[in-house]
Scaffold this motif. Structure first.
Motif, mmCIF file in Angstrom:
data_model
loop_
_atom_site.group_PDB
_atom_site.id
_atom_site.type_symbol
_atom_site.label_atom_id
_atom_site.label_comp_id
_atom_site.label_asym_id
_atom_site.label_seq_id
_atom_site.Cartn_x
_atom_site.Cartn_y
_atom_site.Cartn_z
ATOM 1 N N LEU A 148 29.871 55.024 4.359
ATOM 2 C CA LEU A 148 30.019 56.243 3.555
ATOM 3 C C LEU A 148 31.082 57.155 4.150
ATOM 4 C CD1 LEU A 148 28.923 58.193 1.297
ATOM 5 C CD2 LEU A 148 27.323 59.056 3.028
ATOM 6 N N LEU A 149 31.061 57.321 5.460
ATOM 7 C CA LEU A 149 32.034 58.194 6.115
ATOM 8 C C LEU A 149 33.445 57.642 5.965
ATOM 9 C CD1 LEU A 149 30.010 58.990 9.366
ATOM 10 C CD2 LEU A 149 30.620 60.631 7.578
ATOM 11 N N LYS A 150 33.598 56.333 6.168
ATOM 12 C CA LYS A 150 34.932 55.727 6.098
ATOM 13 C C LYS A 150 35.507 55.805 4.679
ATOM 14 C CE LYS A 150 35.136 52.685 10.062
ATOM 15 N NZ LYS A 150 36.362 53.358 10.498
ATOM 16 N N LYS A 151 34.641 55.659 3.694
ATOM 17 C CA LYS A 151 35.087 55.760 2.295
ATOM 18 C C LYS A 151 35.549 57.170 1.957
ATOM 19 C CE LYS A 151 32.432 52.059 0.042
ATOM 20 N NZ LYS A 151 31.307 51.761 -0.877
ATOM 21 N N ASN A 152 35.093 58.133 2.733
ATOM 22 C CA ASN A 152 35.436 59.530 2.448
ATOM 23 C C ASN A 152 36.391 60.122 3.478
ATOM 24 O OD1 ASN A 152 33.675 60.715 0.043
ATOM 25 N ND2 ASN A 152 32.409 59.208 1.135
ATOM 26 N N GLY A 153 37.200 59.246 4.089
ATOM 27 C CA GLY A 153 38.319 59.716 4.888
ATOM 28 C C GLY A 153 38.046 59.994 6.352
ATOM 29 N N PHE A 154 36.851 59.659 6.852
ATOM 30 C CA PHE A 154 36.571 59.856 8.278
ATOM 31 C C PHE A 154 37.099 58.639 9.051
ATOM 32 C CE2 PHE A 154 33.568 62.727 6.311
ATOM 33 C CZ PHE A 154 33.495 63.799 7.195
ATOM 34 N N ASP A 155 38.254 58.824 9.686
ATOM 35 C CA ASP A 155 38.840 57.712 10.438
ATOM 36 C C ASP A 155 38.630 57.865 11.946
ATOM 37 O OD1 ASP A 155 40.490 59.845 10.898
ATOM 38 O OD2 ASP A 155 42.303 58.932 10.045
ATOM 39 N N ASP A 156 37.742 58.809 12.322
ATOM 40 C CA ASP A 156 37.513 59.079 13.745
ATOM 41 C C ASP A 156 36.197 58.474 14.239
ATOM 42 O OD1 ASP A 156 35.915 60.729 12.227
ATOM 43 O OD2 ASP A 156 36.109 62.467 13.544
ATOM 44 N N ILE A 157 35.647 57.539 13.468
ATOM 45 C CA ILE A 157 34.375 56.934 13.877
ATOM 46 C C ILE A 157 34.378 55.453 13.530
ATOM 47 C CG2 ILE A 157 33.173 57.490 11.689
ATOM 48 C CD1 ILE A 157 30.652 58.038 13.483
ATOM 49 N N GLU A 158 33.823 54.659 14.434
ATOM 50 C CA GLU A 158 33.711 53.226 14.227
ATOM 51 C C GLU A 158 32.258 52.809 14.396
ATOM 52 O OE1 GLU A 158 36.121 51.286 13.230
ATOM 53 O OE2 GLU A 158 37.694 52.828 13.393
ATOM 54 N N TRP A 159 31.908 51.629 13.871
ATOM 55 C CA TRP A 159 30.559 51.107 14.076
ATOM 56 C C TRP A 159 30.299 51.019 15.579
ATOM 57 C CZ3 TRP A 159 27.169 48.004 16.383
ATOM 58 C CH2 TRP A 159 25.929 47.812 15.763
ATOM 59 N N GLY A 160 29.163 51.560 16.007
ATOM 60 C CA GLY A 160 28.835 51.594 17.429
ATOM 61 C C GLY A 160 28.955 52.975 18.029
ATOM 62 N N ASP A 161 29.650 53.883 17.332
ATOM 63 C CA ASP A 161 29.766 55.264 17.801
ATOM 64 C C ASP A 161 28.564 56.077 17.335
ATOM 65 O OD1 ASP A 161 32.253 54.619 18.829
ATOM 66 O OD2 ASP A 161 33.353 55.408 17.095
ATOM 67 N N ASP A 162 28.235 57.109 18.108
ATOM 68 C CA ASP A 162 27.232 58.059 17.647
ATOM 69 C C ASP A 162 27.905 59.075 16.733
ATOM 70 O OD1 ASP A 162 24.746 59.135 17.339
ATOM 71 O OD2 ASP A 162 24.467 59.670 19.448
ATOM 72 N N PHE A 163 27.117 59.689 15.871
ATOM 73 C CA PHE A 163 27.670 60.656 14.930
ATOM 74 C C PHE A 163 27.910 61.992 15.611
ATOM 75 C CE2 PHE A 163 24.942 57.900 12.189
ATOM 76 C CZ PHE A 163 25.980 57.297 11.485
ATOM 77 N N GLY A 164 29.008 62.644 15.249
ATOM 78 C CA GLY A 164 29.259 64.018 15.659
ATOM 79 C C GLY A 164 28.795 64.977 14.579
ATOM 80 N N SER A 165 28.920 66.260 14.844
ATOM 81 C CA SER A 165 28.462 67.273 13.896
ATOM 82 C C SER A 165 29.098 67.135 12.512
ATOM 83 C CB SER A 165 28.720 68.675 14.450
ATOM 84 O OG SER A 165 27.944 68.896 15.603
ATOM 85 N N PRO A 166 30.426 66.939 12.407
ATOM 86 C CA PRO A 166 31.026 66.802 11.075
ATOM 87 C C PRO A 166 30.465 65.606 10.310
ATOM 88 C CG PRO A 166 32.728 67.189 12.724
ATOM 89 C CD PRO A 166 31.464 66.901 13.468
ATOM 90 N N HIS A 167 30.198 64.516 11.035
ATOM 91 C CA HIS A 167 29.662 63.311 10.383
ATOM 92 C C HIS A 167 28.256 63.577 9.851
ATOM 93 C CE1 HIS A 167 32.295 61.615 13.778
ATOM 94 N NE2 HIS A 167 33.023 61.574 12.671
ATOM 95 N N GLU A 168 27.394 64.156 10.690
ATOM 96 C CA GLU A 168 26.023 64.451 10.266
ATOM 97 C C GLU A 168 26.010 65.404 9.080
ATOM 98 O OE1 GLU A 168 23.553 63.920 14.462
ATOM 99 O OE2 GLU A 168 24.134 65.922 13.787
ATOM 100 N N THR A 169 26.891 66.398 9.128
ATOM 101 C CA THR A 169 26.945 67.384 8.038
ATOM 102 C C THR A 169 27.331 66.719 6.722
ATOM 103 O OG1 THR A 169 27.498 69.183 9.566
ATOM 104 C CG2 THR A 169 28.080 69.492 7.240
ATOM 105 N N PHE A 170 28.333 65.844 6.769
ATOM 106 C CA PHE A 170 28.763 65.180 5.535
ATOM 107 C C PHE A 170 27.662 64.287 4.982
ATOM 108 C CE2 PHE A 170 30.661 61.828 3.004
ATOM 109 C CZ PHE A 170 31.487 62.551 2.147
ATOM 110 N N ILE A 171 27.022 63.525 5.869
ATOM 111 C CA ILE A 171 25.959 62.617 5.415
ATOM 112 C C ILE A 171 24.829 63.410 4.765
ATOM 113 C CG2 ILE A 171 24.193 60.985 6.178
ATOM 114 C CD1 ILE A 171 26.226 60.236 8.472
ATOM 115 N N ALA A 172 24.383 64.484 5.426
ATOM 116 C CA ALA A 172 23.280 65.281 4.894
ATOM 117 C C ALA A 172 23.664 65.942 3.574
ATOM 118 C CB ALA A 172 22.853 66.330 5.908
ATOM 119 N N ASN A 173 24.905 66.441 3.488
ATOM 120 C CA ASN A 173 25.349 67.101 2.260
ATOM 121 C C ASN A 173 25.475 66.136 1.091
ATOM 122 O OD1 ASN A 173 25.408 69.563 3.543
ATOM 123 N ND2 ASN A 173 27.634 69.605 3.823
#
Length: 432
Positions: free
Chosen positions: A287-312
């Protein structure tokens, strides 16, 4: 004459009563003095009319300083213009103790100044409202777990081992050995669950994380339930029921506090609808990668921006399921069909408030746990008692931890977790 608290004014309309209070603020317009009063239960207005009281009472009212403590008498009446709905027509005033040059005036103050005066800032209407919501969440927590036949167990605060490694622990000397301030009571809750079936703890935890985000405290309070004969899906149901119960009880019992904070109650009501949505870690990354988040890969923990986008994306608290094994603690149960993930879930609060619950099904296999302890570089001897739980009648069991301050921050709708605890401990603050 009856002595009452401000919060009980609705039961005494038309009666003359006595109240002990502090003067939070005052103003006067010629022949009327208006006192903003607080007594620890609520705030309301006291009105002193010059023509209705002796001259010395009126002059006293006009010259009261902020935070002077007084005992007053007067008649309770309705006040449709205020959020509280009631006021008192003052007849007499007795000064208990004067206050001069109170540092927190009605003007704007900077955050550092307010935090330096946290012992006084707690008296303000906004901080008072936040603490009332915190208190209600604590009260509702005990009600929920008592209603569901959980037994409260108190784990130690000083420990010789750590459930998540010692990197972020405060170390101290325990006579001739090392000890640590607890970062979680979970391992002890697992032991207690084998004795009582369903248990919960509620106490302070400490993490020496050098973080300055609006979500982090050094000292915070955790509610940690643990349930025997319980798999992860059953635990998730308890978690969502518990959180919805907390929100509903704040709505039911903190109406005035929510008004003071200007919290949208209609939005809060949507957080009581069950079940909460669920998304796998794999799908969340996609979901994050489809929406332009290129700063995370499988195996990484989520940061605040990632959690916020997922929850929203869901507009409700959402469970993220089955994180990579490499970024989770040693005690989580491995996935039955995949070696790279564990059976766990984090609950992410909406509106950008991040993770409020972390939980998992616990590993029950002795040899697996022993291997995990070694792989994480932990001392096998320190965990021998924990391994015993797998030797003597181990059963499937699951549990979770809810961070009280993050939950208060979210439900109250405030900007920073430092306001969700009476005396916050931050990276650069241990005063007052």
């Amino acid at each position: 004459m009856e002595t009452i608290q401000i919060i009980d004014s609705k039961n005494h309309v038309g009666e003359t009563v006595k109240i002990g209070a502090w003067v939070a603020n005052k103003r006067s317009s010629g022949k009327i003095a208006f006192l903003q009063l607080r007594d620890g239960t609520a705030y309301f207005q006291g009105v002193v009319v010059k023509s209705e009281v002796p001259e010395e009472v009126f002059q006293l009212a006009k010259n009261l300083h902020q935070e002077t403590s007084i005992i007053l008498t007067g008649e309770i009446r309705e006040d449709s213009r205020s959020k509280f709905g009631y006021e008192i027509g003052i007849k007499t005033i007795e000064v208990v103790s004067e206050s001069h040059d109170y540092p927190i005036t009605p003007k704007e103050h900077g955050t550092d100044f307010l935090m330096d005066h946290r012992h006084l800032w707690l008296r303000s209407s906004r901080q008072h409202a936040i603490m009332q919501i915190r208190n209600e969440i604590i009260r509702a927590t005990y009600e929920f777990f008592n209603n569901h036949n959980f037994v409260k167990i108190d784990p130690p605060i000083l420990t010789g081992s750590a459930p998540e490694g010692t990197t972020d622990l405060f170390e101290t000397n325990y006579f001739d050995q090392k000890a640590y301030l607890s970062q979680s009571g979970q391992l002890y809750m697992e032991a207690a669950a084998m004795a009582f079936g369903k248990v919960f703890s509620f106490g302070p935890t400490f993490r020496a994380e050098k973080s300055k985000t609006r979500r982090h405290l050094i000292e915070f309070w955790m509610i940690e339930p643990e349930m025997a004969f319980t798999h992860q899906e059953e635990s998730l149901e308890v978690q969502e029921q518990y959180v919805a119960f907390l929100v509903q009880n704040v709505l039911d019992h903190c109406d005035y506090a929510l008004d003071v904070l200007e919290r949208d109650k209609e939005v809060l009501k949507t957080y009581t609808k069950l079940p909460f949505p669920r998304i796998s870690y794999d799908d969340a990354i996609e979901l994050l990668k489809k929406n332009g988040f290129d700063d995370i890969e499988w195996g990484d923990d989520f940061g605040s921006p990632h959690e916020t986008f997922i929850a929203n994306s869901f507009e409700q608290p959402v469970f993220i399921l089955n994180y990579p094994k490499a970024i989770k603690p040693f005690y989580m149960k491995p996935h039955p069909t995949r070696e790279d993930v564990v059976i766990c879930a984090d609950m992410i609060a909406p509106e950008g408030y991040g993770e409020i619950i972390g939980g998992s099904e616990r590993a029950t296999d002795y040899e697996f746990l022993l291997e995990q302890i070694k792989n994480h570089g932990l001392d096998e001897n320190e965990y021998s008692w924990y391994l015993d739980l797998r030797k003597y009648g181990s059963v499937p069991h699951s549990g979770f931890g809810l961070g009280l301050e993050r939950t208060v921050t979210w439900i109250a709708g405030i900007d920073h977790v430092r306001e969700a605890i009476p005396f916050p401990r931050l990276l650069n603050r241990i005063y007052p």
